[in-house]
Scaffold this motif. Structure first.
Motif, PDB file in Angstrom:
ATOM      1  N   ARG A 280     -14.299  39.538  93.804  1.00  0.00           N
ATOM      2  CA  ARG A 280     -14.436  38.072  93.771  1.00  0.00           C
ATOM      3  C   ARG A 280     -13.239  37.433  93.070  1.00  0.00           C
ATOM      4  O   ARG A 280     -12.741  36.372  93.487  1.00  0.00           O
ATOM      5  N   ASN A 281     -12.767  38.051  91.990  1.00  0.00           N
ATOM      6  CA  ASN A 281     -11.631  37.516  91.263  1.00  0.00           C
ATOM      7  C   ASN A 281     -10.355  37.571  92.103  1.00  0.00           C
ATOM      8  O   ASN A 281      -9.551  36.624  92.095  1.00  0.00           O
TER       9      ASN A 281
ATOM     10  N   SER B 260     -15.325  46.901  91.389  1.00  0.00           N
ATOM     11  CA  SER B 260     -16.585  46.212  91.166  1.00  0.00           C
ATOM     12  C   SER B 260     -16.613  44.911  91.953  1.00  0.00           C
ATOM     13  O   SER B 260     -15.573  44.391  92.392  1.00  0.00           O
ATOM     14  N   GLU B 261     -17.799  44.365  92.113  1.00  0.00           N
ATOM     15  CA  GLU B 261     -17.932  43.113  92.852  1.00  0.00           C
ATOM     16  C   GLU B 261     -17.226  41.967  92.143  1.00  0.00           C
ATOM     17  O   GLU B 261     -16.640  41.090  92.792  1.00  0.00           O
ATOM     18  N   GLY B 262     -17.243  41.962  90.804  1.00  0.00           N
ATOM     19  CA  GLY B 262     -16.547  40.917  90.060  1.00  0.00           C
ATOM     20  C   GLY B 262     -15.043  40.962  90.275  1.00  0.00           C
ATOM     21  O   GLY B 262     -14.390  39.913  90.366  1.00  0.00           O
ATOM     22  N   THR B 263     -14.464  42.166  90.384  1.00  0.00           N
ATOM     23  CA  THR B 263     -13.029  42.293  90.631  1.00  0.00           C
ATOM     24  C   THR B 263     -12.660  41.768  92.013  1.00  0.00           C
ATOM     25  O   THR B 263     -11.663  41.058  92.176  1.00  0.00           O
TER      26      THR B 263
ATOM     27  N   HIS C 158     -14.740  46.776  97.960  1.00  0.00           N
ATOM     28  CA  HIS C 158     -16.103  46.763  97.425  1.00  0.00           C
ATOM     29  C   HIS C 158     -16.828  48.082  97.645  1.00  0.00           C
ATOM     30  O   HIS C 158     -17.583  48.533  96.781  1.00  0.00           O
TER      31      HIS C 158
END
Length: 546
Positions: free
Chosen positions: A277-278, A272-275, A262
């Protein structure tokens, strides 16, 4: 059309469930429980649902329009139903007209309020340090009413009001937004002392209850350099909750790995934060299983990796294996493990499903649900020009050339057809009437983004079609698949028309060829004892008949 599940208003498109006002009410007030008035289980504000608040506003009437609404909502005993997306009933009593501020050059209106004097950062002298630094301030008391009192003589407040006036002139704020920001700044800086830091957690509950310009106040305080942003890190809180069930040894390493992805580092590329989290979502099942047997990542073997991806297929297997490779590669570089167990494990070919076109009913429902000018523009850009969510949000006003009928989407100039031209003109007229002074450079603006210079958020783009089979992304895919069917599955034609990658064009072309063949609709060959062509629909006659 059906009724709303919460406020019972009639006129909500079928499949959505709640009207727009109830959806926004649920986001703003997530307290779900039994209403103190109607005893229904819905999101509540101060214990009461939105339907009770609407009825209280109606019961208060025009005479008591300046009274508090809470006593009226406590006395609600019945509800008057209404239609969705209809304005609330207004007071129709005739009142004497009041002169407006500065309307016309020759009108006898009230003169416009003079702008605040030009001010800069005050020169700090001797500063008296606070005895207790962690002492909290309560801004609910001691407010200054600008309608009865003058602006306090504070150099920091004068600087803040000057910044507020400059931002209002540059961004085209309305008078209500500007005056609200000034009142909040007076509340926060009336007794400000040199060297003091204003905590975000001190004024957040006050402005949240008043629903008054929290973001703009924070921006002014940040530009002044006197804000102490003590907001908790939402990503850290989410990650702590996600890794709570893991073994302490594994949880410590996973937490360090996710933070390194992060934030980035000398040997780690920032994601990215979405990556992040995924990645955590796809490896959580494997980590939970390993935590029951192991106490450290160095105990994980190659067989454990194969077992973690054995029951997965397609993109789920590819993403899980990619996350595990990233995790153990980082652990090997940091010296946490001796050997990378993911080395040599191949993902293999990923079978893609055949893309299917949308039905006429799905497209009709999406068109009927687009009842606002911006919703119709979303549908037109996605269904005709195959534009993505991010591309629609990133369109600038300079990208639209109505005279030459051209629009630039994602850096590619496209021709504007008649339907898109009509929808664009309708939206631009609405935008000019609704926000005539906004300085937002983007084509699409909302009530929140009109006061700034940032694009609209992604949830605002697709909330109108949420729950329907034909979403913005579904309409975009259907448009490209329709073009692939029309050109006979030519990937070069698709890549030239939509400016897409070669692999994506080949995928659409392959799906189009398989849909055009339609092997399930081919008739079987004739049986040996019959004659006639397979294209003949008439029954076959027996051999030897005249």
């Amino acid at each position: 059309m059906v009724s709303c599940d919460q406020c019972l208003s009639w006129g909500v498109p079928e499949g959505i469930g709640r009207c727009r006002a109830c959806r926004e009410f649920g986001v703003r007030y997530p307290d779900l429980g039994d209403c103190l008035g109607c005893r229904r289980r819905t999101p509540r504000r101060k214990g009461y649902c939105r339907l009770c608040w609407c009825q209280a506003r109606l019961d208060r009437g025009p005479v008591n329009r300046h009274s508090r609404l809470l006593p009226f909502v406590q006395d609600v005993r019945h509800h008057q139903l209404f239609f969705a997306r209809m304005p609330s009933p207004r007071d129709t009593t005739v009142r004497p007209t009041q002169p407006r501020r500065g309307v016309g050059t020759g009108s006898p209106g009230i003169p416009r309020k003079a702008p605040p004097p030009v001010a800069g950062r005050p020169v700090a002298g001797q500063v008296q340090l606070r005895l207790i630094d962690d002492l909290r301030r309560d801004y609910r008391y001691g407010r200054v009413d600008l309608r009865r009192h003058t602006v306090p003589d504070n150099p920091w407040l004068a600087w803040a009001l000057h910044l507020s006036h400059t931002m209002a002139e540059a961004r085209g704020w309305s008078g209500i937004v500007h005056r609200t920001l000034d009142r909040n700044l007076v509340m926060l800086l009336a007794g400000y002392l040199d060297g003091e830091r204003i905590r975000y957690s001190d004024y957040y509950p006050v402005l949240r209850d008043r629903m008054a310009g929290l973001k703009r106040v924070t921006e002014v305080l940040q530009s002044m350099g006197i804000l102490l942003d003590d907001r908790p890190d939402t990503f850290e809180a989410w990650m702590t909750d996600k890794l709570a069930d893991l073994h302490p040894g594994i949880r410590r390493d996973i937490h360090s790995w996710a933070r390194a992805l992060h934030e980035g580092g000398p040997r780690v590329r920032r994601r990215s934060e979405g990556t992040v989290r995924n990645y955590l979502y796809h490896v959580q099942a494997a980590l939970t299983d390993w935590s029951q047997r192991y106490g450290h990542l160095r105990e994980v073997t190659r067989e454990d990796i194969l077992a973690a991806v054995a029951n997965r297929s397609g993109f789920a297997r590819a993403l899980t294996l990619a996350a595990l490779r990233c995790l153990f590669s980082w652990a090997k570089r940091e010296g946490l493990i001796f050997r990378n167990p993911t080395t040599g494990i191949k993902n293999g070919p990923c079978e893609r499903r055949i893309l299917q076109p949308l039905s006429e009913d799905d497209i009709t429902h999406a068109v009927n649900a687009a009842t606002t000018p911006h919703a119709r523009l979303f549908v037109a850009l996605a269904a005709i020009n195959a534009a993505r969510h991010g591309d629609i949000r990133a369109i600038l006003l300079d990208d639209v050339d109505l005279g030459n009928r051209r629009i630039t989407i994602a850096g590619r100039i496209r021709r504007i057809d008649d339907l898109t031209h009509q929808v664009l003109v309708e939206w631009l007229d609405y935008r000019r009437k609704r926000w005539p002074n906004t300085a937002n450079p983007y084509l699409l603006v909302s009530q929140h983004s009109a006061t700034g210079i940032q694009p609209v958020t992604q949830p605002w783009v697709g909330y109108l079609l949420r729950g329907l089979p034909a979403t913005i992304e579904g309409l975009r895919i259907d448009r490209q698949l329709d073009e692939a069917l029309a050109c006979g599955g030519d990937p070069l034609h698709l890549a030239a028309v939509f400016d897409i990658d070669s692999s994506t064009a080949i995928r659409y072309a392959t799906s189009a060829r398989q849909l055009l063949q339609r092997p399930h609709e081919a008739k079987p060959p004739p049986s040996p004892g019959t004659r006639g062509s397979t294209l003949d629909d008439s029954p076959d006659e027996p051999v030897g008949s005249s």
